[in-house]
Design a protein around this motif. Structure first.
Motif, PDB file in Angstrom:
ATOM      1  N   GLY A   1       0.822  -1.197   0.000  1.00 12.73           N
ATOM      2  CA  GLY A   1       0.000   0.000   0.000  1.00 12.73           C
ATOM      3  C   GLY A   1       0.857   1.248   0.000  1.00 12.73           C
ATOM      4  N   ILE A   2       0.229   2.378  -0.296  1.00 15.07           N
ATOM      5  CA  ILE A   2       0.917   3.661  -0.326  1.00 15.07           C
ATOM      6  C   ILE A   2       0.341   4.556   0.757  1.00 15.07           C
ATOM      7  CG2 ILE A   2       1.377   5.727  -1.688  1.00 15.07           C
ATOM      8  CD1 ILE A   2       1.211   4.025  -4.177  1.00 15.07           C
ATOM      9  N   GLY A   3       1.199   5.051   1.638  1.00 17.21           N
ATOM     10  CA  GLY A   3       0.781   6.017   2.645  1.00 17.21           C
ATOM     11  C   GLY A   3       1.213   7.408   2.228  1.00 17.21           C
ATOM     12  N   MET A   4       0.450   8.410   2.634  1.00 15.14           N
ATOM     13  CA  MET A   4       0.780   9.775   2.225  1.00 15.14           C
ATOM     14  C   MET A   4       0.577  10.717   3.404  1.00 15.14           C
ATOM     15  SD  MET A   4      -0.739  11.995  -0.972  1.00 15.14           S
ATOM     16  CE  MET A   4      -2.397  12.103  -0.314  1.00 15.14           C
ATOM     17  N   ARG A   5       1.487  11.635   3.573  1.00 14.79           N
ATOM     18  CA  ARG A   5       1.390  12.676   4.594  1.00 14.79           C
ATOM     19  C   ARG A   5       1.529  14.027   3.893  1.00 14.79           C
ATOM     20  NH1 ARG A   5       3.390  13.435  10.027  1.00 14.79           N
ATOM     21  NH2 ARG A   5       2.934  15.592  10.591  1.00 14.79           N
ATOM     22  N   THR A   6       0.598  14.954   4.171  1.00 17.82           N
ATOM     23  CA  THR A   6       0.618  16.273   3.538  1.00 17.82           C
ATOM     24  C   THR A   6       1.037  17.321   4.550  1.00 17.82           C
ATOM     25  OG1 THR A   6      -1.149  15.631   2.022  1.00 17.82           O
ATOM     26  CG2 THR A   6      -0.756  17.984   2.302  1.00 17.82           C
ATOM     27  N   LEU A   7       1.916  18.211   4.132  1.00 17.36           N
ATOM     28  CA  LEU A   7       2.383  19.298   4.993  1.00 17.36           C
ATOM     29  C   LEU A   7       2.155  20.619   4.265  1.00 17.36           C
ATOM     30  CD1 LEU A   7       3.893  20.172   7.585  1.00 17.36           C
ATOM     31  CD2 LEU A   7       6.021  19.953   6.297  1.00 17.36           C
ATOM     32  N   ASP A   8       1.356  21.510   4.864  1.00 18.82           N
ATOM     33  CA  ASP A   8       1.063  22.809   4.270  1.00 18.82           C
ATOM     34  C   ASP A   8       2.100  23.815   4.754  1.00 18.82           C
ATOM     35  OD1 ASP A   8       0.099  25.168   3.315  1.00 18.82           O
ATOM     36  OD2 ASP A   8      -1.924  24.946   4.114  1.00 18.82           O
ATOM     37  N   ILE A   9       3.098  24.094   3.913  1.00 20.08           N
ATOM     38  CA  ILE A   9       4.196  24.967   4.317  1.00 20.08           C
ATOM     39  C   ILE A   9       3.709  26.383   4.592  1.00 20.08           C
ATOM     40  CG2 ILE A   9       6.278  26.102   3.400  1.00 20.08           C
ATOM     41  CD1 ILE A   9       7.243  23.470   2.469  1.00 20.08           C
ATOM     42  N   ALA A  10       2.652  26.810   3.909  1.00 15.95           N
ATOM     43  CA  ALA A  10       2.149  28.173   4.104  1.00 15.95           C
ATOM     44  C   ALA A  10       1.696  28.409   5.540  1.00 15.95           C
ATOM     45  CB  ALA A  10       0.997  28.445   3.139  1.00 15.95           C
ATOM     46  N   ARG A  11       1.383  27.335   6.247  1.00 18.47           N
ATOM     47  CA  ARG A  11       0.891  27.478   7.619  1.00 18.47           C
ATOM     48  C   ARG A  11       1.972  27.258   8.675  1.00 18.47           C
ATOM     49  NH1 ARG A  11      -5.214  24.782   7.383  1.00 18.47           N
ATOM     50  NH2 ARG A  11      -5.963  26.094   5.686  1.00 18.47           N
ATOM     51  N   LEU A  12       3.192  27.052   8.249  1.00 21.42           N
ATOM     52  CA  LEU A  12       4.274  26.871   9.207  1.00 21.42           C
ATOM     53  C   LEU A  12       4.736  28.210   9.749  1.00 21.42           C
ATOM     54  CD1 LEU A  12       6.519  24.211   7.433  1.00 21.42           C
ATOM     55  CD2 LEU A  12       4.661  23.832   9.056  1.00 21.42           C
ATOM     56  N   ARG A  13       5.400  28.182  10.897  1.00 17.73           N
ATOM     57  CA  ARG A  13       6.037  29.386  11.429  1.00 17.73           C
ATOM     58  C   ARG A  13       7.258  29.664  10.563  1.00 17.73           C
ATOM     59  NH1 ARG A  13       5.244  26.105  15.724  1.00 17.73           N
ATOM     60  NH2 ARG A  13       7.481  25.695  15.911  1.00 17.73           N
ATOM     61  N   GLN A  14       7.219  30.738   9.797  1.00 19.25           N
ATOM     62  CA  GLN A  14       8.200  30.943   8.743  1.00 19.25           C
ATOM     63  C   GLN A  14       9.659  30.914   9.198  1.00 19.25           C
ATOM     64  OE1 GLN A  14       7.525  30.708   5.562  1.00 19.25           O
ATOM     65  NE2 GLN A  14       5.395  30.372   6.139  1.00 19.25           N
ATOM     66  N   PRO A  15      10.041  31.586  10.315  1.00 17.95           N
ATOM     67  CA  PRO A  15      11.463  31.560  10.690  1.00 17.95           C
ATOM     68  C   PRO A  15      11.968  30.153  10.995  1.00 17.95           C
ATOM     69  CG  PRO A  15      10.308  33.326  11.823  1.00 17.95           C
ATOM     70  CD  PRO A  15       9.259  32.459  11.197  1.00 17.95           C
ATOM     71  N   ASP A  16      11.048  29.258  11.347  1.00 18.14           N
ATOM     72  CA  ASP A  16      11.430  27.906  11.748  1.00 18.14           C
ATOM     73  C   ASP A  16      10.955  26.867  10.738  1.00 18.14           C
ATOM     74  OD1 ASP A  16      12.760  26.333  13.596  1.00 18.14           O
ATOM     75  OD2 ASP A  16      10.933  25.857  14.698  1.00 18.14           O
ATOM     76  N   ALA A  17      10.586  27.306   9.537  1.00 18.11           N
ATOM     77  CA  ALA A  17       9.916  26.422   8.592  1.00 18.11           C
ATOM     78  C   ALA A  17      10.801  25.244   8.168  1.00 18.11           C
ATOM     79  CB  ALA A  17       9.464  27.204   7.362  1.00 18.11           C
ATOM     80  N   TYR A  18      12.088  25.509   7.884  1.00 18.15           N
ATOM     81  CA  TYR A  18      12.934  24.407   7.416  1.00 18.15           C
ATOM     82  C   TYR A  18      13.049  23.325   8.480  1.00 18.15           C
ATOM     83  CZ  TYR A  18      16.787  21.468   6.169  1.00 18.15           C
ATOM     84  OH  TYR A  18      17.544  20.362   5.903  1.00 18.15           O
ATOM     85  N   ARG A  19      13.255  23.725   9.727  1.00 18.51           N
ATOM     86  CA  ARG A  19      13.384  22.726  10.796  1.00 18.51           C
ATOM     87  C   ARG A  19      12.129  21.882  10.911  1.00 18.51           C
ATOM     88  NH1 ARG A  19      11.982  21.407  15.538  1.00 18.51           N
ATOM     89  NH2 ARG A  19      10.574  23.183  15.748  1.00 18.51           N
ATOM     90  N   GLN A  20      10.968  22.516  10.727  1.00 18.86           N
ATOM     91  CA  GLN A  20       9.708  21.776  10.819  1.00 18.86           C
ATOM     92  C   GLN A  20       9.565  20.795   9.660  1.00 18.86           C
ATOM     93  OE1 GLN A  20       6.242  24.400  12.186  1.00 18.86           O
ATOM     94  NE2 GLN A  20       7.809  25.909  11.722  1.00 18.86           N
ATOM     95  N   VAL A  21       9.948  21.218   8.466  1.00 19.57           N
ATOM     96  CA  VAL A  21       9.893  20.314   7.320  1.00 19.57           C
ATOM     97  C   VAL A  21      10.830  19.131   7.541  1.00 19.57           C
ATOM     98  CG1 VAL A  21      10.428  20.077   4.858  1.00 19.57           C
ATOM     99  CG2 VAL A  21       9.198  22.099   5.680  1.00 19.57           C
ATOM    100  N   ALA A  22      12.059  19.415   7.961  1.00 20.50           N
ATOM    101  CA  ALA A  22      13.039  18.356   8.196  1.00 20.50           C
ATOM    102  C   ALA A  22      12.562  17.405   9.287  1.00 20.50           C
ATOM    103  CB  ALA A  22      14.386  18.970   8.570  1.00 20.50           C
TER     104      ALA A  22
END
Length: 226
Positions: A1-22
């Motif tokens: 099966g295929i699992g999927m996780r979606t992350l809306d970058i527009a809603r992240l705290r911008q100064p910390d966005a990369y750390r949250q994505v990582a």
């Protein structure tokens, strides 16, 4: 099966966005990362490269921004991210693919065209749906209904459609304009509707999860985006 996780970058705290994505990539351990839009491409591409997982990006828009602007800087960063950190780039048309090859200087072998697939049967318009949607939103069944579905922000050009409405009304007196979506410009545009005396001809529906149903009730789809 295929699992999927979606992350809306527009809603992240911008100064910390990369750390949250990582952090999400570290937590979910994906086999593949798929990005869309510039910040996702830049941040996601870098995070995918550092985790040594393949990254695919889908591009939807065309055009080079004006020089010496913040948009131009983001464009350069996105171009570099695509060339260095993205394994494949998906274009939604051959025209778009050719544009990206020229403006982004991508390798022809890196970019492929995959057309949008749309099941048109979902948008067939039975009379019952037409009446029901209009009753829910307080729109006359007899109105000529024009619909825009978009994030309500300046680049979408919705103010242009509103400015055109008084002229449209002269030709089509029973026109009604329905805006589906939300965004930072909504309050300003609601004020514009009042100033133009269009409150009886324009409806803001906000965010909806029944867009296909709403489009079934529409006569015209309007996309005034810049």
């Amino acid at each position: 099966g295929i699992g999927m996780r979606t992350l809306d970058i527009a809603r992240l705290r911008q100064p910390d966005a990369y750390r949250q994505v990582a952090s999400v990539i570290e937590e979910t351990q994906p086999d593949l990362l798929h990005t869309q839009l510039e910040f996702a491409t830049i941040l996601g591409g870098l995070a995918a490269r550092r985790r040594a997982i393949p990254c695919i990006c889908t591009l939807h828009t065309m055009g080079r921004p004006a020089p010496r602007t913040s948009d131009a800087l983001r464009f350069r960063l996105e171009s570099r991210a695509l060339r260095r950190w993205t394994n494949r780039v998906v274009a939604v048309s051959e025209t778009a693919r050719n544009e990206y090859l020229e403006t982004l200087r991508l390798d022809p072998g890196q970019i492929v065209t995959i057309y949008n697939g749309i099941d048109t049967e979902r948008f067939a318009s039975p009379a019952k749906t037409r009446r029901g949607v209009r009753a829910d939103l307080g729109i006359p069944v007899s109105a000529v209904l024009a619909v825009t579905v978009a994030v309500i922000r300046p680049p979408k050009g919705i103010e242009d459609m509103l400015d055109a409405m008084p002229y449209v009304l002269k030709a089509v007196p029973d026109i009604h304009y329905l805006l589906v979506g939300n965004g930072p410009a909504r309050r300003q545009l609601e004020g514009r509707v009042q100033d133009l005396g269009l409150t009886e001809h324009v409806t803001f529906a906000g965010e909806r999860d029944d867009v296909a149903r709403i489009l079934k009730a529409a006569d015209i789809f309007v996309l005034p985006t810049h």
